[in-house]
Write a protein that holds these residues in place. Structure first.
Motif, PDB file in Angstrom:
ATOM      1  N   VAL A  62       7.479   8.715  -0.512  1.00  0.00           N
ATOM      2  CA  VAL A  62       8.648   8.225  -1.239  1.00  0.00           C
ATOM      3  C   VAL A  62       9.565   7.522  -0.228  1.00  0.00           C
ATOM      4  CG1 VAL A  62       8.435  10.034  -2.948  1.00  0.00           C
ATOM      5  CG2 VAL A  62       9.935  10.395  -0.987  1.00  0.00           C
ATOM      6  N   PRO A  63      10.318   6.510  -0.655  1.00  0.00           N
ATOM      7  CA  PRO A  63      11.121   5.736   0.291  1.00  0.00           C
ATOM      8  C   PRO A  63      12.068   6.564   1.143  1.00  0.00           C
ATOM      9  CG  PRO A  63      10.997   4.585  -1.803  1.00  0.00           C
ATOM     10  CD  PRO A  63      10.355   5.932  -2.016  1.00  0.00           C
ATOM     11  N   ILE A  82      10.687  -0.936  -3.951  1.00  0.00           N
ATOM     12  CA  ILE A  82      10.009   0.308  -4.335  1.00  0.00           C
ATOM     13  C   ILE A  82      11.017   1.230  -5.002  1.00  0.00           C
ATOM     14  CG2 ILE A  82       8.695   2.288  -3.506  1.00  0.00           C
ATOM     15  CD1 ILE A  82       7.886   0.555  -1.075  1.00  0.00           C
ATOM     16  N   PRO A  83      10.723   1.789  -6.162  1.00  0.00           N
ATOM     17  CA  PRO A  83      11.686   2.660  -6.842  1.00  0.00           C
ATOM     18  C   PRO A  83      12.038   3.887  -6.003  1.00  0.00           C
ATOM     19  CG  PRO A  83       9.947   1.979  -8.353  1.00  0.00           C
ATOM     20  CD  PRO A  83       9.516   1.548  -6.980  1.00  0.00           C
ATOM     21  N   ALA A  84      13.301   4.281  -6.066  1.00  0.00           N
ATOM     22  CA  ALA A  84      13.772   5.473  -5.351  1.00  0.00           C
ATOM     23  C   ALA A  84      13.268   6.736  -6.042  1.00  0.00           C
ATOM     24  CB  ALA A  84      15.291   5.485  -5.294  1.00  0.00           C
ATOM     25  N   ARG A  85      12.903   7.722  -5.235  1.00  0.00           N
ATOM     26  CA  ARG A  85      12.550   9.052  -5.742  1.00  0.00           C
ATOM     27  C   ARG A  85      13.043  10.098  -4.747  1.00  0.00           C
ATOM     28  NH1 ARG A  85       7.227  10.408  -5.949  1.00  0.00           N
ATOM     29  NH2 ARG A  85       6.432   8.576  -4.818  1.00  0.00           N
ATOM     30  N   ARG A 130       0.831  -1.215   0.000  1.00  0.00           N
ATOM     31  CA  ARG A 130       0.000   0.000   0.000  1.00  0.00           C
ATOM     32  C   ARG A 130       0.862   1.259   0.000  1.00  0.00           C
ATOM     33  NH1 ARG A 130      -3.141   0.916   5.769  1.00  0.00           N
ATOM     34  NH2 ARG A 130      -1.350   0.804   7.168  1.00  0.00           N
ATOM     35  N   PHE A 131       2.081   1.190   0.549  1.00  0.00           N
ATOM     36  CA  PHE A 131       2.979   2.348   0.485  1.00  0.00           C
ATOM     37  C   PHE A 131       3.303   2.679  -0.971  1.00  0.00           C
ATOM     38  CE2 PHE A 131       6.947   4.602   0.377  1.00  0.00           C
ATOM     39  CZ  PHE A 131       6.975   5.379   1.524  1.00  0.00           C
ATOM     40  N   ALA A 132       3.538   1.662  -1.769  1.00  0.00           N
ATOM     41  CA  ALA A 132       3.946   1.881  -3.158  1.00  0.00           C
ATOM     42  C   ALA A 132       2.779   1.993  -4.130  1.00  0.00           C
ATOM     43  CB  ALA A 132       4.866   0.742  -3.600  1.00  0.00           C
ATOM     44  N   HIS A 133       1.625   1.368  -3.801  1.00  0.00           N
ATOM     45  CA  HIS A 133       0.567   1.228  -4.799  1.00  0.00           C
ATOM     46  C   HIS A 133      -0.818   1.615  -4.275  1.00  0.00           C
ATOM     47  CE1 HIS A 133       3.579  -0.818  -7.161  1.00  0.00           C
ATOM     48  NE2 HIS A 133       3.703  -1.789  -6.272  1.00  0.00           N
ATOM     49  N   ASN A 134      -0.894   2.550  -3.368  1.00  0.00           N
ATOM     50  CA  ASN A 134      -2.198   2.965  -2.856  1.00  0.00           C
ATOM     51  C   ASN A 134      -3.074   3.485  -3.986  1.00  0.00           C
ATOM     52  OD1 ASN A 134      -3.581   5.765  -1.272  1.00  0.00           O
ATOM     53  ND2 ASN A 134      -4.144   3.684  -0.717  1.00  0.00           N
ATOM     54  N   GLN A 135      -4.291   2.967  -4.090  1.00  0.00           N
ATOM     55  CA  GLN A 135      -5.257   3.484  -5.073  1.00  0.00           C
ATOM     56  C   GLN A 135      -6.664   3.087  -4.638  1.00  0.00           C
ATOM     57  OE1 GLN A 135      -3.880   1.505  -8.719  1.00  0.00           O
ATOM     58  NE2 GLN A 135      -5.651   0.145  -8.625  1.00  0.00           N
ATOM     59  N   TRP A 136      -7.643   3.885  -5.079  1.00  0.00           N
ATOM     60  CA  TRP A 136      -9.029   3.695  -4.651  1.00  0.00           C
ATOM     61  C   TRP A 136      -9.950   4.453  -5.597  1.00  0.00           C
ATOM     62  CZ3 TRP A 136      -8.900   8.820  -4.056  1.00  0.00           C
ATOM     63  CH2 TRP A 136      -7.740   9.377  -3.463  1.00  0.00           C
ATOM     64  N   PRO A 137     -11.197   4.051  -5.663  1.00  0.00           N
ATOM     65  CA  PRO A 137     -12.174   4.759  -6.506  1.00  0.00           C
ATOM     66  C   PRO A 137     -12.531   6.121  -5.891  1.00  0.00           C
ATOM     67  CG  PRO A 137     -12.910   2.530  -5.950  1.00  0.00           C
ATOM     68  CD  PRO A 137     -11.767   2.834  -5.058  1.00  0.00           C
ATOM     69  N   ASP A 138     -12.927   7.049  -6.738  1.00  0.00           N
ATOM     70  CA  ASP A 138     -13.344   8.371  -6.258  1.00  0.00           C
ATOM     71  C   ASP A 138     -14.497   8.265  -5.271  1.00  0.00           C
ATOM     72  OD1 ASP A 138     -11.400   9.391  -7.868  1.00  0.00           O
ATOM     73  OD2 ASP A 138     -12.749  10.432  -9.258  1.00  0.00           O
ATOM     74  N   LYS A 193      13.503  -7.292   0.467  1.00  0.00           N
ATOM     75  CA  LYS A 193      12.635  -8.017  -0.466  1.00  0.00           C
ATOM     76  C   LYS A 193      11.332  -7.281  -0.730  1.00  0.00           C
ATOM     77  CE  LYS A 193      10.305 -12.511  -0.934  1.00  0.00           C
ATOM     78  NZ  LYS A 193      10.073 -13.838  -0.285  1.00  0.00           N
ATOM     79  N   THR A 194      10.809  -6.588   0.289  1.00  0.00           N
ATOM     80  CA  THR A 194       9.501  -5.931   0.171  1.00  0.00           C
ATOM     81  C   THR A 194       9.666  -4.433  -0.114  1.00  0.00           C
ATOM     82  OG1 THR A 194       9.468  -5.747   2.597  1.00  0.00           O
ATOM     83  CG2 THR A 194       8.320  -7.621   1.619  1.00  0.00           C
ATOM     84  N   TYR A 195      10.065  -3.683   0.880  1.00  0.00           N
ATOM     85  CA  TYR A 195      10.204  -2.230   0.703  1.00  0.00           C
ATOM     86  C   TYR A 195      11.333  -1.863  -0.256  1.00  0.00           C
ATOM     87  CZ  TYR A 195       7.223  -1.842   4.860  1.00  0.00           C
ATOM     88  OH  TYR A 195       6.185  -1.931   5.749  1.00  0.00           O
ATOM     89  N   GLY A 196      12.399  -2.663  -0.263  1.00  0.00           N
ATOM     90  CA  GLY A 196      13.542  -2.335  -1.111  1.00  0.00           C
ATOM     91  C   GLY A 196      13.239  -2.374  -2.593  1.00  0.00           C
TER      92      GLY A 196
END
Length: 480
Positions: free
Chosen positions: A219-220, A247-250, A143-151, A242-245
């Motif tokens: 961002v991480p 996530i792409p760096a920004r 959910r940190f990297a891919h949070n999304q939801w309908p309006d 394996k999990t958080y690592g």
């Protein structure tokens, strides 16, 4: 002594210092030195995300937290409350999970979870059997990297936040008064805005506002994972990589200073609301504590202000209670103080009280200031100071019995850019405060020019069910 007066709360808002990404390895000094004192180890993942692990093998459980160095102070005008709204929306789905599934899965693991937002930070946590740590790290990193939801989900949850504001602020006269006090005390600082947001901003908030805030700050390199419990640091590091690592760096967005200009005269506000009793709150602009080593003069003053607040109201029978709330001619039903000298923004010293029957808010205001003036004139005893430092020490020790407290202390310290053993360092600094230093700050920081006074003017009460008043200083969290 109340938890709000322990070192955890005192550390809850110190000024943040940026941390730079590095390869996955224990952070060296000062973190390696502080790890010796705490038992915690700190790492940096390749994408810049931090990891702190605190082994505690007394029970087969673990607390997993993610802290972000972003809160309501990072909002812009017109979107107040968006940090807190986004905290709610983080429970509403990801690319792989539908709304509500995150909480259902944590419960199925035998865990408990929640989140919180303050002016300075946002946090998420789960307490689970240690054997299920990998599961919650997979869920949280997703959910940190891919949070999304309908309006439509956003619109429904926004109404929950509005009701939260009504319950915790609009229907609570004293909480509303404190909100007005902060709005009147600060001009440039984002601390002038409430964490829950102004209702007009909530009414106008869009799904895009929350998504933009999420994309900007989640961002991480702006976050830390904290794990405390029956775990091995090397294994937790491997799970984090394996999990958080993945996530792409920004880059973390730059922050503008937004420094509060010097106040040059007393400010007063009168707040009218239905209430049984009047209430008065005094806010004095004071220096903040910005570091726990190589202290500047203002840091020494901030420590002395902490001690002054504890002497005034830090225990049963402290000075304000004895002078204002006891005896046949008592002035107040209750009175207190708070040295809010830690935070990413400006600092305040607060005095407050509720008039006793037959007394006015002006009587309480005068009595509160008289007690500070008495300290400035006569000083305090070494025994008084010893009592409060002993209580601070006890609070620090007792907090170690709780995995939640251990993890929270470490998360707070990271948010503020402090070493892992900042609690111990601060305790030693407070033990070094002298009665003369307390007397000195009482004499120098409580004049009129840096003071804002807010008075609750009671209005007739309409018939409505009574609700317990929430803690106005507590971070905002999800309603259940």
């Amino acid at each position: 002594m109340k938890r709000a007066l322990t070192l955890l709360a005192l550390l809850a808002g110190m000024h943040a210092l940026a941390q730079q990404p590095a390869s996955p390895a224990p952070v060296h000094p000062p973190a390696s030195e502080s790890a010796k004192a705490t038992g915690a180890q700190q790492f940096t993942l390749q994408n810049g995300m931090q990891l702190i692990v605190q082994p505690d093998r007394r029970a087969p459980t673990a607390v997993h937290m993610v802290w972000l160095r972003v809160g309501s102070m990072d909002e812009v005008d017109g979107t107040s409350g968006v940090a807190h709204v986004l905290e709610h929306m983080m429970f509403k789905g990801s690319k792989t999970l539908p709304p509500g599934e995150f909480s259902r899965r944590v419960a199925a693991l035998g865990g408990q979870e929640n989140a919180f937002t303050s002016r300075d930070y946002t946090g998420y946590y789960q307490q689970i059997p240690a054997s299920r740590l990998q599961d919650v790290m997979q869920l949280e990193s997703d959910r940190f990297a891919h949070n999304q939801w309908p309006d439509e989900e956003f619109k429904r949850e926004l109404e929950v936040v509005k009701e939260e504001r009504r319950m915790r602020t609009d229907d609570q006269p004293r909480a509303s008064l404190i909100e007005q006090l902060y709005a009147s005390t600060f001009i440039a600082s984002p601390y002038r805005r409430p964490v829950v947001g102004w209702m007009s901003d909530l009414d106008a908030m869009t799904p895009g506002d929350a998504r933009e805030f999420y994309a900007r700050w989640y961002v991480p390199a702006n976050a830390v994972i904290v794990v405390a419990g029956d775990v091995e640091p090397a294994q937790v590091l491997a799970l984090a990589q394996k999990t958080y690592g993945a996530i792409p760096a920004r880059a973390v967005p730059p922050r503008k200073p937004r420094e509060e200009p010097e106040q040059k005269g007393m400010r007063r506000i009168a707040f009218k609301a239905p209430a049984d009793q009047a209430y008065v709150a005094l806010a004095f602009r004071v220096p903040g504590l910005q570091r726990v080593s190589e202290l500047a003069a203002t840091d020494r003053d901030a420590l002395a202000l902490m001690a002054l607040s504890a002497v005034l109201s830090g225990y049963d029978g402290a000075r304000l209670q004895r002078a204002l709330t006891q005896g046949a001619d008592r002035v107040a039903d209750n009175a207190g103080s708070d040295a809010s000298v830690v935070g990413r923004g400006p600092s305040l010293f607060l005095l407050s009280g509720v008039p006793a029957a037959g007394k006015s808010a002006q009587d309480v205001e005068a009595a509160l200031r008289a007690e500070v003036a008495r300290v400035a004139r006569e000083g305090i005893s070494a025994a008084e100071l010893s009592r409060v430092t002993t209580q601070w020490a006890a609070g620090t020790i007792y907090a170690r019995d709780s995995l939640q407290s251990q993890a929270s202390d470490l998360g707070h310290n990271w948010v503020q850019g402090l070493p892992l053993d900042a609690d111990e360092r601060l305790l030693q600094l407070l033990r070094g405060v002298t009665p003369a230093e307390v007397q000195s700050v009482a004499a120098r920081y409580f004049g009129d020019d840096q003071l804002t006074v807010a008075t609750l003017v009671p209005q007739p009460m309409a018939a409505r069910p009574s609700k317990p008043a929430p803690d106005a200083a507590a971070p905002e969290g999800r309603l259940h």
